[in-house]
Design an enzyme around this catalytic site. Structure first.
Site, PDB file in Angstrom:
ATOM      1  N   ASP A  81      -2.629  -7.618   1.514  1.00 40.00           N
ATOM      2  CA  ASP A  81      -2.694  -8.704   2.490  1.00 40.00           C
ATOM      3  C   ASP A  81      -1.281  -9.245   2.664  1.00 40.00           C
ATOM      4  OD1 ASP A  81      -3.024 -11.072   3.887  1.00 40.00           O
ATOM      5  OD2 ASP A  81      -4.774 -11.723   2.746  1.00 40.00           O
ATOM      6  N   LYS A  83      11.530  -8.847   4.050  1.00 41.56           N
ATOM      7  CA  LYS A  83      12.193  -9.202   2.788  1.00 41.56           C
ATOM      8  C   LYS A  83      12.049  -8.111   1.732  1.00 41.56           C
ATOM      9  CE  LYS A  83      11.941 -12.543  -1.022  1.00 41.56           C
ATOM     10  NZ  LYS A  83      11.325 -13.811  -1.513  1.00 41.56           N
ATOM     11  N   SER A 138       4.252  -7.292  18.613  1.00 40.64           N
ATOM     12  CA  SER A 138       4.194  -8.579  19.303  1.00 40.64           C
ATOM     13  C   SER A 138       3.058  -8.510  20.324  1.00 40.64           C
ATOM     14  CB  SER A 138       5.553  -8.848  19.959  1.00 40.64           C
ATOM     15  OG  SER A 138       5.537 -10.051  20.688  1.00 40.64           O
TER      16      SER A 138
END
Length: 238
Positions: free
Chosen positions: A59, A115, A131
């Protein structure tokens, strides 16, 4: 020669599943991640038995899950995950916890992927987010989705600078025939998509294969970064 490795977050259905099939057909190793163990099992059956396919339950709103997902070298990362359940409707009736969940998955989740993926992406690699046309053509009742997509478009441009030379882009689909429409329109899905098709310059709604091919184009072109590629059938023009 090292076999290419592609991680597809949200690849257990719809556009992500179509992309997984296309990448496997090219001979790459594919890791498909999803929150749902049931959908992962269905995806594995759909894609067929292959030693090059791995499924991981994860998740992207959980940082530990994202960190666990990126423990080995990868060439390309694609994120199609989004949960828009309950996100459509008048602002006055909007459940703010639902709105936070959309932003958490679409924007903060994308940041978490960047990250933890960046340190293990091989030279020449890329990250592609999903998007949507709502960032430029918001519909009534779709304010939250429009805002989340607009934020993601901006995030892509920032990450393209921060993570360079890793390339960071987004694919922006328009109306595409995916399982998400069943949640939006229910039994009226076919009629809703037929009406959308009439409004588009191309005369049809998108297929998941259309978006998969457009995403592959972003992955393969080493001179494209910080870009939002619109695969929307001309939706922004109408």
């Amino acid at each position: 020669m090292t076999t290419e490795h592609v991680v597809i977050v949200g690849g257990s259905s719809g556009m992500g599943l179509a992309l997984a099939g296309a990448v496997l057909a090219e001979g790459a190793d594919v890791t498909v991640a999803s929150r749902s163990a049931e959908r992962l099992e269905e995806a594995a059956r759909s894609l067929g038995s292959s030693p090059r396919l791995r499924t991981v339950q994860a998740d992207i709103t959980r940082e530990d899950d994202v960190a666990r997902l990126f423990k080995e070298p990868v060439d390309h990362v694609v994120t199609t995950a989004v949960d828009a359940t309950g996100a459509y409707g008048p602002v006055a009736e909007l459940d703010l916890s639902t709105a936070r969940g959309v932003v958490e998955a679409k924007l903060i989740g994308a940041l978490a992927v960047a990250k933890y993926a960046a340190p293990v992406i091989r030279a020449g690699g890329s990250i592609t987010f999903t998007s949507g046309v709502a960032s430029e053509r918001p519909a009534r009742g779709g304010t939250v989705i429009a805002a989340a997509n607009g934020g993601l478009d901006a995030l892509v441009r920032g990450l393209a600078m921060d993570l360079a030379p890793i390339r960071v882009n987004a694919i922006s689909p328009g109306w595409v025939d995916t399982p998400m429409w069943e949640a939006i329109a229910g039994d009226g899905k076919a009629a809703a998509l037929a009406a959308k098709a009439e409004a588009l310059p191309v005369g049809r709604v998108g297929r998941v294969e259309d978006i998969a091919q457009a995403t592959l184009a972003l992955m393969r072109n080493g001179y494209v970064t910080g870009t939002v590629l619109h695969a929307d059938g001309g939706h922004r023009l109408v």
